[in-house]
Enzyme design. Structure first.
Site, PDB file in Angstrom:
ATOM      1  N   CYS A  21       0.781  -1.207   0.105  1.00 40.98           N
ATOM      2  CA  CYS A  21       0.095  -0.006  -0.100  1.00 40.98           C
ATOM      3  C   CYS A  21       0.870   1.239  -0.155  1.00 40.98           C
ATOM      4  O   CYS A  21       0.363   2.451   0.501  1.00 40.98           O
ATOM      5  CB  CYS A  21      -0.839   0.006   1.377  1.00 40.98           C
ATOM      6  SG  CYS A  21      -2.331  -0.991   1.203  1.00 40.98           S
TER       7      CYS A  21
ATOM      8  N   ARG B 291      10.328  -8.065  -6.713  1.00 42.90           N
ATOM      9  CA  ARG B 291      10.653  -7.488  -5.397  1.00 42.90           C
ATOM     10  C   ARG B 291      12.412  -7.070  -5.570  1.00 42.90           C
ATOM     11  O   ARG B 291      13.190  -7.593  -6.441  1.00 42.90           O
ATOM     12  CB  ARG B 291      10.968  -8.503  -4.197  1.00 42.90           C
ATOM     13  CG  ARG B 291       9.436  -9.032  -3.730  1.00 42.90           C
ATOM     14  CD  ARG B 291       8.869  -7.811  -3.100  1.00 42.90           C
ATOM     15  NE  ARG B 291       7.522  -7.991  -2.756  1.00 42.90           N
ATOM     16  CZ  ARG B 291       6.945  -7.757  -1.435  1.00 42.90           C
ATOM     17  NH1 ARG B 291       7.938  -7.064  -0.504  1.00 42.90           N
ATOM     18  NH2 ARG B 291       5.714  -8.075  -1.030  1.00 42.90           N
TER      19      ARG B 291
HETATM   20  C1  OXD Z   1       4.801  -7.627   3.174  1.00 37.61           C
HETATM   21  C2  OXD Z   1       6.063  -7.291   3.073  1.00 37.61           C
HETATM   22  O1  OXD Z   1       4.104  -7.060   3.724  1.00 37.61           O
HETATM   23  O2  OXD Z   1       6.642  -8.086   1.913  1.00 37.61           O
HETATM   24  O3  OXD Z   1       4.235  -8.625   2.384  1.00 37.61           O
HETATM   25  O4  OXD Z   1       6.677  -6.570   3.662  1.00 37.61           O
END
Ligand code: OXD
Ligand code: MN
Length: 601
Positions: free
Chosen positions: A269, A385
């Protein structure tokens, strides 16, 4: 079956830093006897070790080297396509009783679960190397800092843990040789990365974690969600502190005054963006610094709440990250980074949807297939990521290594809501703030497996991360409040409210500074607000909207309270509380009744 993690053979002087602590040695011996690896590699976190592991990972195609000129010292990893997000369905809290795990967690009986997992781990590391990764969570001289050991058969995990934690000798030194010292036991094995044999299990009473069948960060970097949040929250309650899914940022005003704010938002978010926010031109002289982007450990001292970031790096969502949305993140990930599941361009650079500039004419997508802008598939996985050292962040706060922590002036809760929730409002007091956190909700994102876009209640953004009964967790929040003589003010924000045409009303990104400034001004006691049934709401003139090209109608909509929507919302709060059984503290039930009553006034 193909061995997906063949053993590595290190030369003398690499991989042989054994700890002195007999309890650790015994445990590693036990896990070795069970998993039967080819050899054991004791990590020390040194540069030489890192070079060796990178070379081995390249040989095994675990990582691909990126263009040294474009992204120095950086690598791309592709996960198994069946393994790209956290799996809440397969995540368990294995406390002695179901009641301790509470209504929001999957519970599994500890003895049975150990036995099932030991069955899966039996001989699982045959032909593989068993890496032993010592690490600490927290600044080296913080009283909150915890030692952990992760055993893993994944080199990718070792490379990631080196970025995400303070890893190696520092942990051995901190632990010392007291066999009774507190430390976390984490065991991870990829097994064969089969979703049918994927379990992430926590045994908080034993300070132990076992994760099998996945290679995705959130499931296997056991320091992060598993230790720092699930086990962390359990220990925090027992020991009188807090482990929260919160960013921590510093805000310095032009007159040199500094405040620290922590904020809880559900996964994906915009926490990382908020933690690294660069104020727009209009806010010349204001400076935002990052203490942490995901997790806060907080303790009460002299009646105030102090926070540390237990992590050492950022594990952030890549798509959407750009110089427009987050220049500090872009600078942070421009080197020394491990990318997972982004696209690879023909000149070995990385690309993702939402990156600055035009898309490449051709790339290899996150699955390893050819990709062009005409392709129907996304080039980067929506939950791709970056793993990057926090020291790369140009806006890193100067206090990030301070063991004392930073004093928190305000706590912000937020979620992704298209309707109902105003841009910002302030709780009337601590207990009301706890209610705001407890009833928080958000539309789901790609960070966890499952449907995207459904509103789900996510108290304090801890729904997937609270390692014990959520009712006791709420009570713990209320109890902490009783110990605070100078509590942080609590706010709720929503950057995601949409207008009639389905378009976002608030421009977001750097403009969030305007909301943050109101928060800080409220802490300083010099911003106006109107009392509303929800709490303190800024009037349109209380927000600094100078030089912002936004319609006044938009602002009115953003700050508006739609009574009909709120009647439904309060019903949803009740439904949520009811769905949890009778665990909700009386104080929060009372808060709901007074909220409903305020609407009738
Ligand atoms: C999550 C993260 O909250 O990877 O999923 O930080
Ligand atoms: Mn998170």
């Amino acid at each position: 079956m193909k061995n997906i993690a063949p053993a590595v053979f290190a030369p003398d002087g690499i991989g042989d830093t054994k700890p002195d602590n007999q309890a650790v040695l015994n445990w590693v011996h036990e896990v070795g006897t069970l998993t039967n690896p080819e050899n054991v590699f004791w990590c020390d976190g040194s540069e030489r070790e890192h070079e060796f592991l990178i070379a081995e990972s390249l040989k095994q195609n675990v990582v691909i080297k990126l263009n040294e000129k474009k992204v120095p010292r950086s690598y791309l990893h592709r996960s198994n396509p069946n393994d790209v997000a956290r799996v809440e369905r397969f995540t368990f809290i294995c406390t002695p009783t179901k009641e301790e795990a509470g209504p929001t967690n999957n519970w599994s009986e500890p003895a049975e679960t150990y036995s099932k997992l030991h069955g899966l781990l039996k001989g699982a590391m045959r032909g593989r190397t068993m890496f032993v990764v010592p690490y600490i969570m927290g600044p080296p001289d913080s009283p909150l800092t915890k030692v952990g050991f992760e055993i893993t058969d994944s080199i990718y995990v070792v490379l990631s843990m080196r970025i995400m934690t303070r890893m190696g000798k520092i942990a051995l030194e901190r632990l010392g040789n007291d066999p009774k010292a507190e430390w976390n036991r984490g065991v991870h094995s990829l097994l064969d990365v089969d979703p049918a044999r994927r379990f992430i299990c926590h045994f908080p009473q034993d300070n132990a974690i076992i994760s099998v069948g996945s290679g995705y960060g959130g499931n296997v970097l056991l320091s992060k969600k598993c230790l720092a949040l699930r086990i962390g929250s359990y220990l925090a309650r027992k020991q009188g502190w807090m482990a929260e899914h919160m960013l921590i940022l510093g805000v310095k005003s032009p007159d040199g005054k500094k405040h620290y704010v922590s904020a809880a938002f559900p996964s994906a978010c915009g926490k990382t963006n908020f933690a690294m926010l660069i104020p727009p031109k209009h806010f010349e002289g204001w400076k935002i610094t990052t203490v942490g982007d995901d997790i806060a450990w907080m303790q009460v001292r002299d009646g105030r709440l102090y926070a540390v970031n237990p992590e050492n790096g950022y594990f952030g969502v890549v798509p959407g990250t750009s110089y427009k949305s987050n220049p500090n993140a872009m600078k942070s990930i421009a080197r020394d980074s491990l990318y997972t599941n982004v696209a690879l361009t023909d000149d070995s650079d990385v690309w993702w949807e939402g990156k600055d500039g035009p898309p490449p004419a051709h790339a290899i997508d996150w699955r390893g297939n050819d990709w062009t802008p005409e392709s129907k598939e996304k080039a980067a996985h929506p939950n791709s990521r970056f793993t990057t050292p926090m020291r790369n962040n140009p806006a890193l706060d100067s206090e990030v290594e301070g063991g004392k922590g930073v004093p928190i002036s305000a706590i912000i809760f937020g979620g992704r809501r298209s309707d109902t929730i105003p841009l910002v409002y302030q709780a009337l007091d601590w207990d009301h703030g706890v209610y705001l956190g407890a009833t928080m909700a958000s539309e789901t994102t790609a960070a966890a497996a499952g449907a995207v876009g459904q509103v789900r209640r996510d108290p304090m953004a801890m729904l997937p991360f609270c390692g014990y009964n959520i009712g006791d967790y709420f009570q713990h929040w209320l109890d902490i409040g009783r110990r605070l003589t100078n509590p942080p003010l609590i706010f709720n924000v929503n950057w995601f409210r949409k207008g009639a045409g389905g378009k976002f009303l608030w421009p977001g990104f750097g403009e969030n500074m305007r909301v943050l400034k109101w928060v800080i001004d409220r802490c300083e006691g010099n911003a106006g607000a109107l009392k509303s049934p929800l709490g303190w709401l800024p009037g349109p003139h209380d927000l600094d909207l100078g030089e912002l090209d936004i319609d006044h109608k938009c602002i009115a909509e953003l700050l508006g309270i739609d009574h009909e929507e709120w009647q439904k919302e309060i019903v949803q709060h009740k439904k949520f509380f009811d769905s949890l059984g009778d665990v909700i503290p009386q104080e929060l039930q009372k808060q709901r009744e007074t909220l409903a009553a305020r609407f009738k006034e």
